[in-house]
Write a protein that holds these residues in place. Sequence first.
Motif, PDB file in Angstrom:
ATOM      1  N   SER A 197       0.838  -1.187   0.000  1.00  0.00           N
ATOM      2  CA  SER A 197       0.000   0.000   0.000  1.00  0.00           C
ATOM      3  C   SER A 197       0.875   1.239   0.000  1.00  0.00           C
ATOM      4  O   SER A 197       1.972   1.248   0.555  1.00  0.00           O
ATOM      5  CB  SER A 197      -0.920   0.016   1.219  1.00  0.00           C
ATOM      6  N   LEU A 198       0.379   2.296  -0.610  1.00  0.00           N
ATOM      7  CA  LEU A 198       1.049   3.586  -0.598  1.00  0.00           C
ATOM      8  C   LEU A 198       0.816   4.228   0.764  1.00  0.00           C
ATOM      9  O   LEU A 198      -0.286   4.153   1.311  1.00  0.00           O
ATOM     10  CB  LEU A 198       0.491   4.478  -1.703  1.00  0.00           C
ATOM     11  N   ARG A 199       1.858   4.836   1.299  1.00  0.00           N
ATOM     12  CA  ARG A 199       1.698   5.497   2.588  1.00  0.00           C
ATOM     13  C   ARG A 199       2.480   6.792   2.596  1.00  0.00           C
ATOM     14  O   ARG A 199       3.382   6.993   1.784  1.00  0.00           O
ATOM     15  CB  ARG A 199       2.151   4.597   3.724  1.00  0.00           C
ATOM     16  N   TYR A 258       3.789  10.482  12.379  1.00  0.00           N
ATOM     17  CA  TYR A 258       2.385  10.153  12.152  1.00  0.00           C
ATOM     18  C   TYR A 258       2.221   9.882  10.664  1.00  0.00           C
ATOM     19  O   TYR A 258       2.770  10.606   9.833  1.00  0.00           O
ATOM     20  CB  TYR A 258       1.463  11.297  12.583  1.00  0.00           C
ATOM     21  N   GLY A 259       1.493   8.845  10.321  1.00  0.00           N
ATOM     22  CA  GLY A 259       1.338   8.503   8.911  1.00  0.00           C
ATOM     23  C   GLY A 259      -0.036   7.980   8.569  1.00  0.00           C
ATOM     24  O   GLY A 259      -0.920   7.863   9.424  1.00  0.00           O
ATOM     25  N   ARG A 260      -0.207   7.660   7.295  1.00  0.00           N
ATOM     26  CA  ARG A 260      -1.458   7.087   6.809  1.00  0.00           C
ATOM     27  C   ARG A 260      -1.156   6.164   5.636  1.00  0.00           C
ATOM     28  O   ARG A 260      -0.357   6.494   4.775  1.00  0.00           O
ATOM     29  CB  ARG A 260      -2.415   8.168   6.354  1.00  0.00           C
ATOM     30  N   ALA A 261      -1.793   5.015   5.648  1.00  0.00           N
ATOM     31  CA  ALA A 261      -1.707   4.060   4.534  1.00  0.00           C
ATOM     32  C   ALA A 261      -3.117   3.573   4.241  1.00  0.00           C
ATOM     33  O   ALA A 261      -3.892   3.321   5.158  1.00  0.00           O
ATOM     34  CB  ALA A 261      -0.802   2.891   4.897  1.00  0.00           C
ATOM     35  N   SER A 262      -3.442   3.467   2.969  1.00  0.00           N
ATOM     36  CA  SER A 262      -4.769   2.971   2.558  1.00  0.00           C
ATOM     37  C   SER A 262      -4.623   1.898   1.500  1.00  0.00           C
ATOM     38  O   SER A 262      -3.748   1.977   0.647  1.00  0.00           O
ATOM     39  CB  SER A 262      -5.610   4.102   1.983  1.00  0.00           C
TER      40      SER A 262
END
Length: 185
Positions: free
Chosen positions: A54-56, A75-79
Amino acid sequence: MRGGKVKNRRGILAALLLCLPLLPLWGETGSLSFSVGNQWSQDGYVKDLYGVNSLRYNLELQLNLWKGIGLFGRYGRASQFGKTSLLGEETELTMDPAVVGLKVGSTVFVKGGALWMHFREKSDRFDFKDNVQGWYAGGGVRLKLFKPVALAVEGGYSWADYENSWGETLKLGGASTDISLVLIF
């Protein structure tokens, strides 16, 4: 007695504020970076439903303490998107990891810390969310491009297991790679 504690706190705060102009004498005070990368899932269920990676993206703040040792917060996000095998409906898995830990080194570095992750699995029929705790370890190389900008490449691994109500364990962590644009201050 309470008034003495307040005065004492004000004195400590005033001393810290007076020391701020001296921080550049120790070299770099810290850095702020934005990174984009991939995360590879280690769980069979997640791989089958959402694919392998997944791209993060992450935002990280580092404060140097002493001679190449610093504290960092990220702090991050992956979807990831997929389709359920039973109904074939579109499903999204979102992971928001936050890491706090230590970083050692400047040009070549290693780091690790505690991980807290909020995750959410959502489709038209359900919306499930929860939190999980784990660990992160990584390392990489940072190259100064020009003052005060650098480029960093990092690889890491996160451990974050979640046990659902059916007793199944989902491994939400995995290997990751990131490339970062770093602003040094």
